[in-house]
Enzyme design. Structure first.
Site, PDB file in Angstrom:
ATOM      1  N   CYS A  36     -12.153 -83.324   6.452  1.00  0.00           N
ATOM      2  CA  CYS A  36     -12.164 -81.915   6.544  1.00  0.00           C
ATOM      3  C   CYS A  36     -11.223 -81.367   7.449  1.00  0.00           C
ATOM      4  O   CYS A  36     -10.762 -82.145   8.172  1.00  0.00           O
ATOM      5  CB  CYS A  36     -13.587 -81.429   6.884  1.00  0.00           C
ATOM      6  N   GLY A  62      -9.037 -80.791   2.689  1.00  0.00           N
ATOM      7  CA  GLY A  62     -10.138 -80.567   1.936  1.00  0.00           C
ATOM      8  C   GLY A  62     -10.223 -79.176   1.200  1.00  0.00           C
ATOM      9  O   GLY A  62      -9.999 -78.311   1.393  1.00  0.00           O
ATOM     10  N   ASN A 136     -15.378 -81.874  11.400  1.00  0.00           N
ATOM     11  CA  ASN A 136     -14.516 -82.525  10.911  1.00  0.00           C
ATOM     12  C   ASN A 136     -15.209 -84.094  11.246  1.00  0.00           C
ATOM     13  O   ASN A 136     -15.049 -84.312  12.457  1.00  0.00           O
ATOM     14  CB  ASN A 136     -13.160 -82.386  11.246  1.00  0.00           C
ATOM     15  N   GLY A 137     -15.482 -85.005  10.264  1.00  0.00           N
ATOM     16  CA  GLY A 137     -15.995 -86.202  10.659  1.00  0.00           C
ATOM     17  C   GLY A 137     -17.252 -86.675  10.089  1.00  0.00           C
ATOM     18  O   GLY A 137     -17.522 -86.217   9.115  1.00  0.00           O
ATOM     19  N   TYR A 275      -1.277 -91.221   6.558  1.00  0.00           N
ATOM     20  CA  TYR A 275      -1.500 -90.807   5.194  1.00  0.00           C
ATOM     21  C   TYR A 275      -2.067 -89.174   5.337  1.00  0.00           C
ATOM     22  O   TYR A 275      -1.375 -88.351   4.654  1.00  0.00           O
ATOM     23  CB  TYR A 275      -2.387 -91.582   4.347  1.00  0.00           C
TER      24      TYR A 275
END
Ligand code: SF4
Length: 495
Positions: A36, A62, A136-137, A275
């Site tokens: 996210c 996201g 995020n996470g 990535y």
């Protein structure tokens, strides 16, 4: 396309749940899924517009839903919807989001979990007013905490981990900042939080700094973003990364640097470098494009092969392919082209459709690869199916040899910190040797970058630290936190 496939497309067009193909690599590919992205503003009269551009720059993290909550220091105005940032917000919606501070979010989720209730920021009313949370996470012990809270009477509105922290804060009798510290100390995992009340904004990173979050400035305003590329887009300056265990508190008196816990070992997600993050972002003082180029150079040093052209799988492997070509003197060519305009699709990925889907999104350039020995650079191999399809694309276009070089070590273990990975059993490198994988993906040779080569290539401010300040658990099974609670393991992403 066969009649059977056409029938399936028509059927799913009308009856199937859509899945978001978006602009990134997605369900048609068996690659890892982005987590996210969060973006925050404090002290700017156009907080909503800045957040719009910031979230747009983070869209690759996201594509399922987007949202923002804006405050004028008294009232909360917010909007969340399923869809891309440009679909969720228009001019009128942005004009309705008045205020000088905001927190925003773009969310990736697994298909079973994609519902508007989980779109962030999550908004709550609590004893001291309003509370908005974006993260995020992944919180590894969230199910355990959730069970305990529910046993004590808490009623959850979502399936998102993020709600756990709101309940922990709301149940505390301490003031907001102390309550947030207590709550953060109870969480185990990889996370970056933006937490806003009517008069304060808190920014916090997990004790290992697993998930990135950076501080930026635009004039007198403070900005926070999962990636620094979002600062560039709005003309802001990057100041620094938020440190492991650090907590920043912003209110009418400005910004106060604080921490809620001691820092653990620095362990920023290595896959951000390999990535996830955009090449124009910086992490830990290292630019992503430059780091990826060095990965290609290291890979060339570790695995030279005689070939006629080097090509990279777009987009994340282009920088590494350039590095590989520079190091070896073999020319870099655009042997694979990504179709950026596939947009959203309602096609469910059956096996045959997956094969078609790869061709919809990627093409081999026949005039570049025909009759050539090709070095194909990619960032990772997850199940192996995508690599085989891309190798076959190159062969069908006339490549005489395809040598695959991967800019990460073999991906063998699931992620507990916000990256949606398949079960260990589905990760091809967890059960097969490199020779077996090479055969499975139909390549002439296959080499992965070594752990040491990756650390060397990433460089940055933490190069001298243990493992270069990186989490590499999906390669070496050494997780920086506890991962099992009450005998349960909870991997993936559940923002
Ligand atoms: S386990 Fe892998 S994907 Fe997950 S945080 Fe660590 S390096 Fe990143």
């Amino acid at each position: 396309m066969s009649d059977e496939v056409k029938r399936e497309v028509e059927h799913t067009l009308w009856t199937g749940d859509y899945y978001n193909e978006g602009t990134g690599r997605d369900d048609i590919f068996d690659t890892l899924k982005e987590e996210c992205g969060v973006f925050g503003v404090f002290g700017h009269p156009e907080a909503a517009s800045l957040s719009y551009y910031g979230l747009h720059a983070l869209q690759h993290r996201g594509e399922e839903s987007a949202g923002m909550c804006v405050s004028d220091g008294v009232n909360f105005n917010y909007h969340r919807e399923m869809g891309l940032v440009k679909e969720v917000f228009d001019r009128d919606k942005l004009l309705s989001l008045q205020g000088n501070r905001s927190i925003g979010h773009v969310r990736y989720s697994t298909s079973g979990d994609s519902r508007i209730q989980n779109a962030q920021p999550l908004i709550f009313k609590y004893r001291d007013g309003d509370l908005a949370v974006a993260t995020n996470g992944n919180i590894v012990n969230a199910p355990k905490i959730r069970r305990e809270l529910e046993q004590n009477g808490s009623i959850f509105q979502t399936t998102s981990d993020t709600e756990v922290i709101a309940h922990l804060i709301a149940r505390s009798s301490k003031d907001f900042v102390e309550a947030a510290k207590d709550a953060l100390r109870q969480l185990v995992g990889g996370f970056a939080f933006l937490i806003m009340t009517n008069d304060k904004l808190i920014v916090a990173s997990d004790p290992n700094g697993l998930r990135p979050i950076s501080l930026g400035r635009l004039g007198d305003a403070y900005l926070f973003s999962s990636e620094t590329c979002a600062f560039e887009v709005i003309g802001a300056q990057t100041v620094r990364d938020i440190l492991p265990g650090e907590m920043l508190v912003l209110d009418k008196d400005g910004m106060r640097e604080d921490r809620y816990t001691e820092a653990g070992r620095k362990a920023l997600c290595a896959m951000e470098y390999i990535y996830f993050a955009r090449p124009d972002s910086d992490l830990n003082g290292a630019n992503l494009h430059s780091a990826r180029k060095r990965m290609g150079q290291m890979l060339a040093q570790e695995s030279f092969v005689n070939a006629d052209v080097v090509t990279g799988v777009p987009d994340s492997s282009i920088s590494a392919a350039i590095g590989y070509a520079e190091q070896t003197g073999i020319p870099y060519e655009l042997g694979l082209i990504k179709n950026k305009y596939t947009g959203r699709t309602f096609i469910q990925p059956s096996q045959e459709l997956r094969e078609q889907g790869v061709k919809m999104k990627l093409s081999a350039v026949r005039r570049v690869v025909e009759g050539k020995r090709v070095v194909m650079i990619d960032d990772s191999i997850v199940r192996g199916t995508t690599s085989r399809r891309i190798v076959n694309l190159l062969r069908e276009a006339g490549a005489t040899e395809v040598h695959v070089r991967i800019t990460s070590p073999p991906f063998k273990n699931p992620c507990f910190y916000g990256i949606d990975t398949p079960d260990r059993a589905e990760l091809i490198a967890s059960s097969k040797t490199i020779e077996e994988i090479c055969k499975e993906i139909n390549a002439d040779s296959l080499v992965f970058l070594s752990n040491e080569g990756l650390i060397e290539a990433v460089g940055g401010e933490n190069k001298g630290d243990y493992k270069g300040g990186l989490c590499m658990a999906c390669f070496d099974n050494e997780y920086p936190t506890e991962t099992h609670f009450d005998g349960e393991e909870k991997f993936g992403c559940s923002c």
